[in-house]
Scaffold this motif. Sequence first.
Motif, PDB file in Angstrom:
ATOM      1  N   LYS A  77     -75.115  66.901 -78.345  1.00  0.00           N
ATOM      2  CA  LYS A  77     -73.739  67.405 -78.458  1.00  0.00           C
ATOM      3  C   LYS A  77     -73.442  68.538 -77.487  1.00  0.00           C
TER       4      LYS A  77
ATOM      5  N   TYR B 139     -68.515  58.308 -76.234  1.00  0.00           N
ATOM      6  CA  TYR B 139     -69.172  58.975 -77.370  1.00  0.00           C
ATOM      7  C   TYR B 139     -69.140  58.066 -78.590  1.00  0.00           C
TER       8      TYR B 139
ATOM      9  N   ILE C 217     -70.653  57.701 -82.636  1.00  0.00           N
ATOM     10  CA  ILE C 217     -71.355  58.425 -83.698  1.00  0.00           C
ATOM     11  C   ILE C 217     -71.765  57.477 -84.819  1.00  0.00           C
TER      12      ILE C 217
ATOM     13  N   GLN D  11     -71.291  57.664 -88.011  1.00  0.00           N
ATOM     14  CA  GLN D  11     -70.253  57.373 -89.008  1.00  0.00           C
ATOM     15  C   GLN D  11     -69.103  56.568 -88.402  1.00  0.00           C
ATOM     16  N   ILE D  12     -69.284  56.134 -87.176  1.00  0.00           N
ATOM     17  CA  ILE D  12     -68.344  55.299 -86.446  1.00  0.00           C
ATOM     18  C   ILE D  12     -67.059  56.046 -86.108  1.00  0.00           C
ATOM     19  N   GLY D  13     -66.365  56.562 -87.164  1.00  0.00           N
ATOM     20  CA  GLY D  13     -65.191  57.394 -86.892  1.00  0.00           C
ATOM     21  C   GLY D  13     -64.012  56.641 -86.316  1.00  0.00           C
ATOM     22  N   LEU D  14     -63.807  55.392 -86.741  1.00  0.00           N
ATOM     23  CA  LEU D  14     -62.567  54.713 -86.349  1.00  0.00           C
ATOM     24  C   LEU D  14     -61.429  55.337 -87.143  1.00  0.00           C
ATOM     25  N   PHE D  15     -60.272  55.528 -86.502  1.00  0.00           N
ATOM     26  CA  PHE D  15     -59.165  56.175 -87.196  1.00  0.00           C
ATOM     27  C   PHE D  15     -58.458  55.167 -88.091  1.00  0.00           C
ATOM     28  N   PRO D  16     -58.456  55.420 -89.407  1.00  0.00           N
ATOM     29  CA  PRO D  16     -57.942  54.413 -90.342  1.00  0.00           C
ATOM     30  C   PRO D  16     -56.440  54.186 -90.218  1.00  0.00           C
TER      31      PRO D  16
ATOM     32  N   LYS E 239     -60.383  49.300 -91.888  1.00  0.00           N
ATOM     33  CA  LYS E 239     -60.860  48.979 -93.240  1.00  0.00           C
ATOM     34  C   LYS E 239     -61.065  47.485 -93.461  1.00  0.00           C
TER      35      LYS E 239
ATOM     36  N   ARG F 226     -65.031  51.226 -78.050  1.00  0.00           N
ATOM     37  CA  ARG F 226     -64.061  52.312 -77.881  1.00  0.00           C
ATOM     38  C   ARG F 226     -64.614  53.338 -76.886  1.00  0.00           C
ATOM     39  N   ALA F 227     -65.930  53.575 -76.983  1.00  0.00           N
ATOM     40  CA  ALA F 227     -66.542  54.535 -76.068  1.00  0.00           C
ATOM     41  C   ALA F 227     -66.559  54.002 -74.637  1.00  0.00           C
TER      42      ALA F 227
ATOM     43  N   ASP G   2     -74.940  58.924 -80.910  1.00  0.00           N
ATOM     44  CA  ASP G   2     -75.631  59.708 -81.931  1.00  0.00           C
ATOM     45  C   ASP G   2     -75.991  58.794 -83.103  1.00  0.00           C
TER      46      ASP G   2
END
Lengths: 379, 221
Positions: free
Chosen positions: A50, A84, A86, A88-93, A139, A153-154, A165
């Motif tokens: 990071k 980048y 991660i 937890q994936i972190g796709l925006f819902p 979802k 996406r990265a 990560d």
Amino acid sequence: MIKLEKLSKIFETPNGGTVMAADKVSLEVAKGEICVLLGPSGCGKTTTLKMINGLIPKTSGKIHVAGRDTDTIDPVELRRSIGYVIQQIGLFPNMTIEDNICIVPDLLGWERSKARKRAAELLDLVNLDPSIFLKRFPKELSGGQQQRVGVIRALAADPPVLLMDEPFGAIDPINRAVIQDEFLRMQTELRKTIAFVSHDIDEAIKMADKIAIFRDGKLEQFDSPDDLLARPANDFIASFLGSDRTLKRLSLLKVSDVMLSGRIRVSAQDDVATARDMMKEAGHKNIVMVGPRGRARGYLHLNDVVEASGTVEEHYQALPTTVNVDADLRTAVSRMFRHDMTWMACVDDDGFFKGFITQRAISHQLGATYRDTPTEGLT
Amino acid sequence: METLVFISQNLDLIFERTVQHMSIVCVAIGLAIVTGVPVGILITLNQKAADIVLYIAAIIITIPSIALFGLMIPVLSLIGQGVGYMPAVIAVLLYSQLPIIRNTYTAITNVDPALREAARGLGMTPIQRLRRVEIPLAIPVVMAGVRIAVVMNIGITAIATYIGAGGLGAFISRGISQSDPRQLITGALMVSLLAIVSDYFLLWLQKRLTPASSSAPAGGH
């Protein structure tokens, strides 16, 4: 492509103490290589990762990404130029898959149609049908599908450098292997320079060109997976890699690396006596019988044909199993053990006989690295 | 029966007072959203400020409405607005702060840290993160706060009739002073009806404003 020089991070703890999360870490990831940062939790691998894109500010040291000192680049601009991913994936819902993939192109001000076209191409790349998935929401996707989207996406703005990560850490083992293979296939084409955090030694061996092992903020060893497994620098690394580390090397080697030539062979119409002589001359206990065009058909065992006469066809036995020359040794050894064999015929994708491997040759190959280093022989 | 007759004979008056009532509530809630949402977002930057602001908002909401109206008379008299429309709007505005600020604050602070990290890691500036990720995700919770504020304040506005702000409370206060159950019931009925209708309307609005994903069933197609 990524170069860290004496990179350090000191965290202050709430009770006034300090923690050295990264301690003068220096390493260099060459263009197109995957470097896995490996170690137990709290070893500083994630902190180091990071710091590369400035999510955690460094305390001291230098970071160069694609030849530029990151101190001279605005952090927001820097992050847009580095992929980048991660755990937890972190796709925006609140956004569709399409909009999620297009985030960085949009931030960079790409033309909308160009970014949308890119999103569809990338979905194709990971075998997700764009006509189905572009307009869905995160979802509505399975975990594995979501992580594929996280990865593309990265890649959306085609950055030369990727930071990952524990990207496949939250996926079940079966899907994880599939995604890892998919990713490696993509990587052979894309040749991104990748820093990849993992705590899974098997994943590291599979993915890495180089492995950096961390402990207590220090970089303990930085080597290729095979060198690391063959020559761990100290007891900590040896125990972290596991007592079966030599066996782990099996998955790094291919059958073709230890295969003995398949020049010695017989065909169905040959005389058994000829086969016997060939075996005796070569010092082999077995000989493979091939079909008219060279496909592996069966074999003769020397002890079975000592007294025999006639053609090979009258005496041969079927091969219990064969192995592809491109398979890894782990597969080969596992198959040998299953069929209780000490040798195995190797074939190519079309079944043509290419040579054979023996348990002896495999153990010789694994031992070779140790014999090369005199000090290792003493311990 | 008598009440129904009263209602049918006074439809114009009922309508007029309903509009009066709603204008107080709507103007005040509108102002409360414009002030409360930014405050709720700003205090996410500082834990201490958040504690203080939420504490003050909580104190305000515990002041009985009739007392708050009383307290405002001398203050607002200085600008000649001691009674009537303005103090009613200000009271509703103040009472709305807690649900709106608190829900905004909670919604923003509860955004999944992984999403925040992904947003930062992909190169969003703090403003872009707020606008593209945090606020859209916070909307359902903020709207829930607005609903609470509206329903609560439709009731409180009924009391504002005592400082001459008009509205449906006028039926209730006259009903009491004139011992007229018809007016009393009409007022109470209309206030309840207004609260229920507003609540359902806002629930519908909340669903409309919620990003599609949140209402879609997991794994649905």
